[in-house]
Design a protein around this motif. Structure first.
Motif, mmCIF file in Angstrom:
data_model
loop_
_atom_site.group_PDB
_atom_site.id
_atom_site.type_symbol
_atom_site.label_atom_id
_atom_site.label_comp_id
_atom_site.label_asym_id
_atom_site.label_seq_id
_atom_site.Cartn_x
_atom_site.Cartn_y
_atom_site.Cartn_z
ATOM 1 N N VAL A 77 0.842 -1.196 0.000
ATOM 2 C CA VAL A 77 0.000 0.000 0.000
ATOM 3 C C VAL A 77 0.881 1.253 0.000
ATOM 4 N N MET A 78 1.926 1.262 0.814
ATOM 5 C CA MET A 78 2.817 2.423 0.857
ATOM 6 C C MET A 78 3.575 2.602 -0.461
ATOM 7 N N THR A 79 3.885 1.510 -1.134
ATOM 8 C CA THR A 79 4.509 1.601 -2.462
ATOM 9 C C THR A 79 3.547 2.250 -3.459
ATOM 10 N N LEU A 80 2.281 1.857 -3.404
ATOM 11 C CA LEU A 80 1.278 2.493 -4.265
ATOM 12 C C LEU A 80 1.157 3.984 -3.962
ATOM 13 N N PHE A 81 1.155 4.320 -2.679
ATOM 14 C CA PHE A 81 1.110 5.731 -2.316
ATOM 15 C C PHE A 81 2.306 6.481 -2.876
ATOM 16 N N ARG A 82 3.479 5.903 -2.717
ATOM 17 C CA ARG A 82 4.698 6.541 -3.208
ATOM 18 C C ARG A 82 4.613 6.790 -4.705
ATOM 19 N N MET A 83 4.151 5.803 -5.450
ATOM 20 C CA MET A 83 4.052 5.951 -6.904
ATOM 21 C C MET A 83 3.016 7.003 -7.285
#
Length: 109
Positions: free
Chosen positions: A41-47
């Motif tokens: 989820v945090m990777t999606l946010f970062r992207m």
């Protein structure tokens, strides 16, 4: 690359997409699976936030909105956990204050 840009733009235009993503993450993961889900989820946010800031007009506002939503999600959980952690200390402090007050009251009488 244009497909990814248009997909990111579509997600960013959705109403309360941050709330939806945060609801899939765990604030305090208890297992490896929960930790992996939170990292995804945090990777999606970062992207998505990178795309918003780099490519979208006013993308910095998305960052500000995301921080506000994160704050509204985490603060109640943090406050509850802090209250549970401090409850024994507060009880002890109240008891010692009551003893002090009763001793003080006895001296006045």
């Amino acid at each position: 690359m244009t497909v990814a840009l248009s997909t990111a733009r579509t997600v960013l235009q959705m109403s309360v997409w941050q709330d939806w993503l945060f609801s899939m993450a765990y604030v305090y993961p208890r297992s490896d699976e929960e930790q992996q889900v939170t990292e995804l989820v945090m990777t999606l946010f970062r992207m998505l936030l990178h795309h918003a800031i780099k490519y979208e007009y006013g993308g910095w506002r998305v960052w500000i909105d995301t921080l506000a939503i994160l704050h509204s999600k985490v603060l109640p959980l943090f406050s509850f956990q802090l209250a549970v952690m401090l409850a024994p200390l507060v009880r002890h402090r109240i008891c010692s204050l009551e003893v002090t007050r009763s001793n003080f009251g006895m001296r006045l009488q």
